[in-house]
Write an enzyme that holds these catalytic residues in place. Sequence first.
Site, PDB file in Angstrom:
ATOM      1  N   ASP A 150       0.847  -1.198   0.000  1.00 12.21           N
ATOM      2  CA  ASP A 150       0.000   0.000   0.000  1.00 12.21           C
ATOM      3  C   ASP A 150       0.883   1.249   0.000  1.00 12.21           C
ATOM      4  OD1 ASP A 150       0.954   0.261   2.606  1.00 12.21           O
ATOM      5  OD2 ASP A 150      -0.943  -0.283   3.550  1.00 12.21           O
ATOM      6  N   LEU A 151       0.286   2.383   0.191  1.00 13.10           N
ATOM      7  CA  LEU A 151       0.998   3.652   0.165  1.00 13.10           C
ATOM      8  C   LEU A 151       2.107   3.726   1.220  1.00 13.10           C
ATOM      9  CD1 LEU A 151       1.072   6.394  -1.255  1.00 13.10           C
ATOM     10  CD2 LEU A 151      -0.576   7.212   0.434  1.00 13.10           C
TER      11      LEU A 151
END
Length: 129
Positions: free
Chosen positions: A15-16
């Site tokens: 994810d980010l």
Amino acid sequence: MTHSFPLRVYYEDTDLAGIVYYANYLKFIERARTEYVRGLGIDQTALKRDEGLVFAVRRVEADYLAPAKFDDELVVLTTLDAVTGARIVMKQEVTRAGTVLFSALVTLVCLTETGHAARLPANIRLILH
């Protein structure tokens, strides 16, 4: 018997924040279960074609214990926990260097192609016992 399935974390798995996105652990353990069943000699394609039966996840109890990150080498460990006439319960752990990052108890059921519950075929129960 414990089945071991190695995998590496790719950029697409994260994810980010650069850690494995939580839902991807479910994909990891699905792949491992598929290979575990294949290794036992259970041909899921033939089971569907010849008997009209498929396995489906009924329940997952999951614990996220520590994050995995990009490029980590992981191992999914799968063990059979219980087998009944219509259910298979497996314990699965995603590990890194022996440390458990994710743990799940997965209940599978046998279904007909129309989605109705079915008993596990006797030959499959025999393989699993």
